[in-house]
Structures are given as structure tokens and as C-alpha cells.
Design a protein around this motif. Structure first.
Motif: not given
Length: 412
Positions: A44-49, A67-73, A118-119, A126-128
Motif C-alpha cells: 500500500s502506498t497510503a501515507r499516515f500522519t 490521524v490523516g491519510a494521504g494517497g488513500g482514505h 490506497d488508490e 500504522r500503529t502508534s
């Protein structure tokens, strides 16, 4: 001639061969341009913030976890405390972001696990983990009146007392926003500060008879000072409003009329305060009922041994001020009841009428005293529940938030 014709056929054959070659060449070039489809990603190319960042310590309890997601939802976000409890949150439309909707605990460890697509339809996670800080001190709710299970009159305010002083207007306003009143019948009202430790909720009008009320005062995660002071876990109470029992004391007519839900139950001859000891006029609320109480004039400033001194055993007494005004049995003044005002400020009646009245009224019921001919009036604060003597607009001025509150629906 034979030789000449042969040469012509050769040239024609060469031309046809060249044309065929060009046609075949065109097909070959087209196939080479499209080529094989590119390889699909396997990760997956999804990016997490994530906020707070992984491994953070001493996170402020009021922090909103996001939590935010880029390149996906985002498809799911779960924020869990070390004890297994889940902190609620809200997802944005389309799953671009998520945020927590409840304050964090004190000195607690949390784990947030986020999942996104991702798309290409590939799922990533992602775990934090992080820990919150521990406050230096806490301010909490000391008591709530009425208590859970109580049935009270239509004039009863909600009173919340805190275990420490709260003076800062901004903090008071923040506290008001945390106090929740829910009612089975829509009721408009407002919080108002009586002193540095007490805030009250007064409806705009008397409570509707039969209303069920739930109140909570959770200050968890609320900053209440610059020196590490926070709000404590809250308390709550569920109570009910009884019938609308209204007492009207006409001091000039020496009569007391009692109604329930608009119906006159009884009109009673009474005596009220004599000159120099006039009964306070205005709206009061019954604070408590005592079947027997000793009344001593020295407690209200009357010198022992003076002509006005008294010490009496009094029965069937309903209290309306902290300073000592009651509606009670006064068998010693029966001859004056309905005729003259001879008391030291209380409303006196016969023992029979007082016993009946004691059984009819409840804490929170309303007592209106009119036509006293005096400027001695019920205090708006400090001597009972005198808030009803203020127009609602004036009462609203005592709210730090300056806002009305409409009870949210409840079925308690």
C-alpha cells in the motif's frame, strides 16, 4: 519482345512486395508502442500522519488525537487505553482524517491503530503509542443537589458545589460547557455562579410538572489552571419533578392559598411577621421539612431576656430561608391567625393546618409572599433559593458563558 515484357513483370512484382512489406511493418510498430501493462504495486502506498507522534510521553490530557491519510482514505481508526477501553472519535467525510472526541485519561498509555486503503485498493496499517501526563492537582464536583432518586418541586434549581474555588471567568465558562442537563420535556435555562465554589442551573420558567432530569458534571481532561491543575472525573444525578405545588401567602389578608397543578387545595388563615420582623416578600423555595425544631430568638439576633426573646418547640415546619423563616404550626397565635401579623417573621398556622401542609409540600415547592407592606424582600442569593426573584435576563448575567441551555432529551 519477350525480353521486354519480362522486365515489366519484374518491376511490378518488386512494387507489390515493397507495399506489402510497409503494411506489415506498420502493424509491427503499433504493437511495440502499447507494450505490456505496468506491474501493480504489492504494498500500500497510503501515507499516515498521526498526532501525537509514536513514542510521545507527557502528552497533555486535553490533546485531540488525530490521524490523516494521504494517497488513500482511512477505513478504521481505533484508539485504545491500556485498560482496554476505547476512546470514541469521528471520521471525516471520505475518510481523509479522524479525531478523538473525548479527553484522555491522566498518566495513561494509549495505542492508536489506523487502517487505510490506497488508490490501488491495497490496505495499509500504522500503529502508534504514547502516554499522557499526570496533573499536579485536581478540581472536582463535591456534591450535586438534588440527589439521585429525589422528587422535588417545580422551583428547585440544580446546584453543583466544587471542592476548590473557581474564580477565572474563562475556566468558569469552560466548566459550564462541560455540565450537561438532560430533560424528558424540553426546558430552557442557564447556569449561574452563586459564589466561587457553587454554580446553579435555573430554568427560565418553573420546571414542567413530571419532568425527568439528568445532570452530569464531568471535568475530566479540562485544564483548570496554568500550574498543572485539571478537572476530576465527574458525578451525576437523576431526579424527577413532582406536581406543581404553589403556596401564596397574602400578608395583608392573613391568608395562605395552596394549589396543586392549578387546583386550589386549601385556603388557610395565617399570621406573618409583625412590624420590625416583617416576613420577606418575594418568591422562596422550600429548603427542607422538619417535624420538630427548636426555635431560639438568639439565633436571629434577639437578645436573651428581652421582650422579644423566645425559645419554642415548633412542629410541622417547612423551611424557606437559611436565616430561619419557616411555615409552621403556631398554636399560641391561633387567635391572631387570619386577623393580624404577630410573628417574628415566620408564617404561623394552626397545628391541624400545619400538619396538613407538611404532608402536601415537598422540597423545591414554591412559596410566594405578597402584600407585606414592607421593602424587606427575599435575597436573590445566599439565603436559600432566591434566584426566582431575578428576571431570567438578569440571571443569565451570572453565567460565565452567557448562554442559555436547552435540556437534551432523556428517558431517566
Amino acid at each position: 519482345m519477350t525480353h521486354t515484357l519480362g522486365r515489366r513483370r519484374t518491376r511490378c512484382s518488386i512494387a507489390l512486395t515493397a507495399a506489402a512489406t510497409l503494411a506489415l511493418g506498420g502493424c509491427s510498430l503499433g504493437g511495440s508502442d502499447s507494450g505490456p501493462p505496468p506491474d501493480k504495486p504489492t504494498v500500500s502506498t497510503a501515507r499516515f500522519t498521526l498526532t501525537p507522534q509514536d513514542g510521545s510521553e507527557g502528552v497533555a490530557p486535553e490533546t485531540v488525537v488525530s490521524v490523516g491519510a494521504g494517497g488513500g482514505h482511512l477505513t478504521e481508526v481505533v484508539l485504545t487505553a491500556a485498560d482496554g477501553s476505547v476512546v470514541p472519535g469521528a471520521m471525516s467525510a471520505g475518510g481523509a482524517s479522524w479525531h478523538s472526541t473525548r479527553p484522555l485519561g491522566y498518566g495513561a498509555a494509549y495505542t492508536v491503530r489506523a487502517t487505510a486503503v490506497d488508490e490501488h485498493g491495497l490496505t495499509g496499517t500504522r500503529t502508534s503509542t504514547f502516554t499522557t501526563s499526570t496533573p499536579k492537582s485536581l478540581i472536582g464536583v463535591k456534591s450535586i443537589t438534588p440527589e439521585t432518586g429525589a422528587t422535588v418541586g417545580v422551583g428547585m434549581p440544580i446546584s453543583i458545589e466544587f471542592d476548590h474555588e473557581i474564580k477565572d471567568p474563562k475556566i468558569r465558562a469552560a466548566v459550564e460547557e462541560r455540565l450537561v442537563v438532560a430533560t424528558s420535556i424540553p426546558v430552557e435555562g442557564a447556569w449561574g455562579w452563586i459564589d466561587d465554589t457553587t454554580v446553579r442551573f435555573r430554568p427560565k420558567e418553573y420546571w414542567p410538572a413530571g419532568t425527568k432530569v439528568s445532570v452530569s458534571g464531568d471535568l475530566q481532561g479540562l485544564p483548570m489552571g496554568d500550574d498543572g491543575v485539571y478537572g476530576a472525573d465527574g458525578q451525576g444525578a437523576d431526579f424527577a419533578i413532582g406536581p406543581a405545588v404553589i403556596t401564596t401567602v397574602d400578608a395583608a389578608a392573613h391568608q395562605m392559598m395552596v394549589t396543586r397543578d392549578g387546583e386550589v387545595l386549601r385556603t388557610v388563615p395565617v399570621t406573618t411577621g409583625k412590624p420590625g420582623f416583617t416576613t420577606r416578600s418575594g418568591t422562596k423555595v422550600i429548603l427542607g421539612k422538619e417535624q420538630h425544631v427548636v426555635m431560639d430568638g438568639t439565633t436571629v439576633g434577639i437578645a436573651e431576656g428581652s421582650s422579644e426573646a423566645y425559645r419554642l418547640d415548633v412542629y410541622w415546619a417547612a423551611r424557606v430561608t437559611w436565616s430561619g423563616e419557616y411555615l409552621h404550626a403556631a398554636p399560641w397565635s391561633v387567635a391572631s391567625q387570619g386577623v393580624a401579623n404577630v410573628s417574628h417573621g415566620c408564617v404561623g398556622m394552626s397545628t391541624e393546618d400545619a400538619r396538613w401542609y407538611f404532608g402536601v409540600v415537598n422540597i423545591g415547592d414554591v412559596v410566594n409572599v405578597v402584600n407585606t407592606g414592607s421593602d424587606k424582600v427575599m435575597e436573590t442569593t445566599g439565603n436559600g433559593y432566591g434566584e426566582w426573584n431575578l428576571p431570567f435576563e438578569r440571571w443569565l448575567e451570572s453565567s460565565a458563558a452567557g448562554a442559555t441551555v436547552t435540556g437534551a432529551p432523556t428517558t431517566v
